[in-house]
Design a protein around this motif. Sequence first.
Motif, PDB file in Angstrom:
ATOM      1  N   ASP A 133      29.063  38.078  32.582  1.00  0.00           N
ATOM      2  CA  ASP A 133      28.634  38.681  34.044  1.00  0.00           C
ATOM      3  C   ASP A 133      29.124  37.581  34.958  1.00  0.00           C
ATOM      4  O   ASP A 133      28.597  36.562  35.069  1.00  0.00           O
ATOM      5  CB  ASP A 133      27.056  38.489  33.641  1.00  0.00           C
ATOM      6  N   LYS A 134      29.819  38.094  35.872  1.00  0.00           N
ATOM      7  CA  LYS A 134      30.305  37.400  37.024  1.00  0.00           C
ATOM      8  C   LYS A 134      30.109  38.357  38.084  1.00  0.00           C
ATOM      9  O   LYS A 134      30.463  39.442  37.987  1.00  0.00           O
ATOM     10  CB  LYS A 134      31.799  37.031  36.829  1.00  0.00           C
ATOM     11  N   GLU A 135      29.629  37.968  39.362  1.00  0.00           N
ATOM     12  CA  GLU A 135      29.207  38.700  40.297  1.00  0.00           C
ATOM     13  C   GLU A 135      30.570  39.627  41.072  1.00  0.00           C
ATOM     14  O   GLU A 135      30.199  40.476  41.222  1.00  0.00           O
ATOM     15  CB  GLU A 135      28.770  37.986  41.685  1.00  0.00           C
ATOM     16  N   GLU A 136      31.483  38.881  41.133  1.00  0.00           N
ATOM     17  CA  GLU A 136      32.788  39.558  41.784  1.00  0.00           C
ATOM     18  C   GLU A 136      33.689  40.324  40.889  1.00  0.00           C
ATOM     19  O   GLU A 136      34.402  41.150  41.557  1.00  0.00           O
ATOM     20  CB  GLU A 136      33.555  38.293  42.425  1.00  0.00           C
ATOM     21  N   LYS A 137      33.515  40.208  39.643  1.00  0.00           N
ATOM     22  CA  LYS A 137      34.214  40.913  38.828  1.00  0.00           C
ATOM     23  C   LYS A 137      33.637  41.402  37.325  1.00  0.00           C
ATOM     24  O   LYS A 137      32.537  40.461  36.996  1.00  0.00           O
ATOM     25  CB  LYS A 137      35.429  40.355  38.505  1.00  0.00           C
ATOM     26  N   THR A 138      34.231  42.333  36.770  1.00  0.00           N
ATOM     27  CA  THR A 138      33.848  42.570  35.498  1.00  0.00           C
ATOM     28  C   THR A 138      34.563  42.042  34.509  1.00  0.00           C
ATOM     29  O   THR A 138      35.778  42.393  34.592  1.00  0.00           O
ATOM     30  CB  THR A 138      33.653  43.943  35.398  1.00  0.00           C
ATOM     31  N   THR A 139      34.249  41.287  33.373  1.00  0.00           N
ATOM     32  CA  THR A 139      35.135  40.512  32.576  1.00  0.00           C
ATOM     33  C   THR A 139      34.693  40.839  31.057  1.00  0.00           C
ATOM     34  O   THR A 139      33.514  40.583  30.628  1.00  0.00           O
ATOM     35  CB  THR A 139      35.223  39.013  32.711  1.00  0.00           C
TER      36      THR A 139
END
Length: 150
Positions: A133-139
């Motif tokens: 979970d990262k705000e600017e991207k989906t990983t």
Amino acid sequence: NLKKAKIDDIVRHSLSIFEDEYKQKRIEVRLDRVIDHFVMVDESQIEQVIINLIKNAIEAVETANSKRIDVKLSLSRYYVHIDISDYGPGVDKDARKMLFVPFFTTKREGSGIGLALSRQIMLSHGGSLEYIDKEEKTTFRCSIKRALAF
């Protein structure tokens, strides 16, 4: 069917399958840190996982402002990690809990089996597939046990 394989070769081949689609949809794909490392895997199964994650990333960025997919290879003490990130709209908080449940999907088309099967393949290789979970991207991170000696 486990055999010794170079992880960067598997990743490069999986990425190359979509080259025409990247160009047609104007998607930028960045491969960061190619590593010359061997793993013991069923190469076709690991490719299936990577292809599924790339396909999902392509679908996610099709309508996004930033049509970019990042693929990063890294090493930890016991694992090789493959991070596939997109800058699409992300995964809804409620959907995150269900990502790896068979037949769950947020798409109009699709069976909802891709992520569940991909995770099972990674587990059968002694590895893992996780959502980061990262705000600017989906990983999504695939982790495969390192081949420490051959």
